[in-house]
Design a protein around this motif. Structure first.
Motif, short mmCIF file in Angstrom:
data_model
loop_
_atom_site.label_atom_id
_atom_site.label_comp_id
_atom_site.label_asym_id
_atom_site.label_seq_id
_atom_site.Cartn_x
_atom_site.Cartn_y
_atom_site.Cartn_z
N UNK A 187 1.92 6.13 -6.78
CA UNK A 187 0.94 7.11 -7.19
C UNK A 187 0.85 8.56 -7.35
N UNK A 188 1.26 9.04 -5.99
CA UNK A 188 1.44 10.57 -5.88
C UNK A 188 2.36 11.09 -7.11
N UNK A 189 3.51 10.46 -7.79
CA UNK A 189 4.51 10.98 -8.58
C UNK A 189 3.72 10.71 -10.11
N UNK A 190 3.12 9.80 -10.19
CA UNK A 190 2.31 9.40 -11.41
C UNK A 190 1.26 10.48 -11.51
N UNK A 191 0.78 10.77 -10.50
CA UNK A 191 -0.29 12.01 -10.50
C UNK A 191 0.38 13.11 -10.91
N UNK A 192 1.44 13.50 -10.12
CA UNK A 192 2.13 14.68 -10.66
C UNK A 192 2.83 14.58 -12.10
N UNK A 193 3.03 13.74 -12.60
CA UNK A 193 3.67 13.74 -13.95
C UNK A 193 2.63 13.88 -14.81
N UNK A 194 1.39 13.36 -14.56
CA UNK A 194 0.33 13.16 -15.55
C UNK A 194 -0.33 14.67 -15.46
N UNK A 195 -0.57 15.17 -14.30
CA UNK A 195 -0.72 16.61 -14.23
C UNK A 195 -0.25 17.75 -14.91
N UNK A 196 1.15 17.44 -14.86
CA UNK A 196 2.05 18.24 -15.57
C UNK A 196 1.74 18.19 -17.19
N UNK A 256 0.87 -1.25 0.07
CA UNK A 256 0.30 -0.15 0.03
C UNK A 256 0.69 1.32 -0.08
N UNK A 257 1.98 1.31 0.55
CA UNK A 257 2.72 2.51 0.81
C UNK A 257 3.49 2.54 -0.67
N UNK A 258 3.96 1.68 -1.32
CA UNK A 258 4.69 1.40 -2.48
C UNK A 258 3.62 2.04 -3.49
#
Length: 87
Positions: free
Chosen positions: A61-70, A54-56
């Motif tokens: 997922x946080x970084x995936x969201x940041x890259x996708x948002x950018x 879950x931590x992984x």
């Protein structure tokens, strides 16, 4: 593996010549690479016992969201620019 994700982003940005449309593609590719690293880490059981699955998932997922948002923002910026041939 995470250095590979950064390499995808850096190489993609250089190939795109830092233009918005190309940067959007590079960042979507970086998000995809981050997702692949997450899947590999989960399948291989990397991080156990210190980092549960879950931590992984949450951290990556946080970084995936940041890259996708950018990437989405770069795509919007590219749509607002006139074509190169227009003057």
């Amino acid at each position: 593996m995470y250095f590979g994700v950064l390499a995808v982003g850096i190489i993609g940005a250089i190939i795109a010549r830092f233009q918005p449309q190309g940067m959007a593609r590079a960042l979507f590719g970086t998000a995809l690479a981050q997702g692949l690293v997450t899947a590999i880490a989960l399948i291989a059981g990397l991080g156990l016992p210190w980092s549960p699955p879950a931590e992984i998932i949450l951290l990556n997922g946080f970084f995936i969201a940041l890259f996708s948002g950018s990437a989405w923002l770069f795509r919007r910026a590219a749509r607002g620019q006139p074509e190169r041939g227009d003057a």
